[in-house]
Design a protein around this motif. Structure first.
Motif, short mmCIF file in Angstrom:
data_model
loop_
_atom_site.label_atom_id
_atom_site.label_comp_id
_atom_site.label_asym_id
_atom_site.label_seq_id
_atom_site.Cartn_x
_atom_site.Cartn_y
_atom_site.Cartn_z
N VAL A 21 38.12 29.66 45.13
CA VAL A 21 38.91 29.63 43.90
C VAL A 21 39.85 30.82 43.85
CG1 VAL A 21 38.77 29.78 41.37
CG2 VAL A 21 37.18 28.32 42.63
N ARG A 22 39.37 31.99 44.23
CA ARG A 22 40.21 33.19 44.24
C ARG A 22 41.40 32.99 45.18
NH1 ARG A 22 37.03 38.33 45.73
NH2 ARG A 22 36.45 38.30 43.54
N GLY A 23 41.15 32.43 46.36
CA GLY A 23 42.23 32.17 47.31
C GLY A 23 43.26 31.21 46.76
N GLN A 24 42.80 30.17 46.07
CA GLN A 24 43.72 29.20 45.47
C GLN A 24 44.55 29.84 44.37
OE1 GLN A 24 41.00 26.17 44.21
NE2 GLN A 24 40.93 25.17 46.22
N LEU A 25 43.93 30.69 43.56
CA LEU A 25 44.66 31.36 42.49
C LEU A 25 45.67 32.35 43.03
CD1 LEU A 25 41.81 31.91 39.89
CD2 LEU A 25 43.72 30.31 39.74
N ILE A 26 45.30 33.07 44.08
CA ILE A 26 46.23 34.02 44.70
C ILE A 26 47.42 33.27 45.28
CG2 ILE A 26 46.51 35.62 46.64
CD1 ILE A 26 43.61 36.57 46.03
#
Length: 65
Positions: A21-26
């Motif tokens: 999720v963090r990677g997608q948001l970044i």
């Protein structure tokens, strides 16, 4: 500032899901910054500086805890 929230989310979802999720948001944030810079004719080097600044601010705020 946000570190306790990130720790709770990590406990609930697990490290693997949190990283996804963090990677997608970044990636979404970087795309938004790139579109903004393209629209207003901001140079590539300035865009890179903005991306680095966003990363550093995320660390300071505890979003990368």
């Amino acid at each position: 500032m946000f570190a306790p929230l990130i720790v709770l989310i990590r406990k609930y979802f697990g490290q693997k899901k949190l990283n996804q999720v963090r990677g997608q948001l970044i990636a979404l944030h970087i795309q938004t910054m790139t579109r903004f810079c393209d629209r207003f004719g901001i140079e590539r080097t300035t865009r890179q500086h903005l991306i680095r600044m966003a990363r550093d601010n995320g660390k300071r705020l505890g979003l990368l805890a």
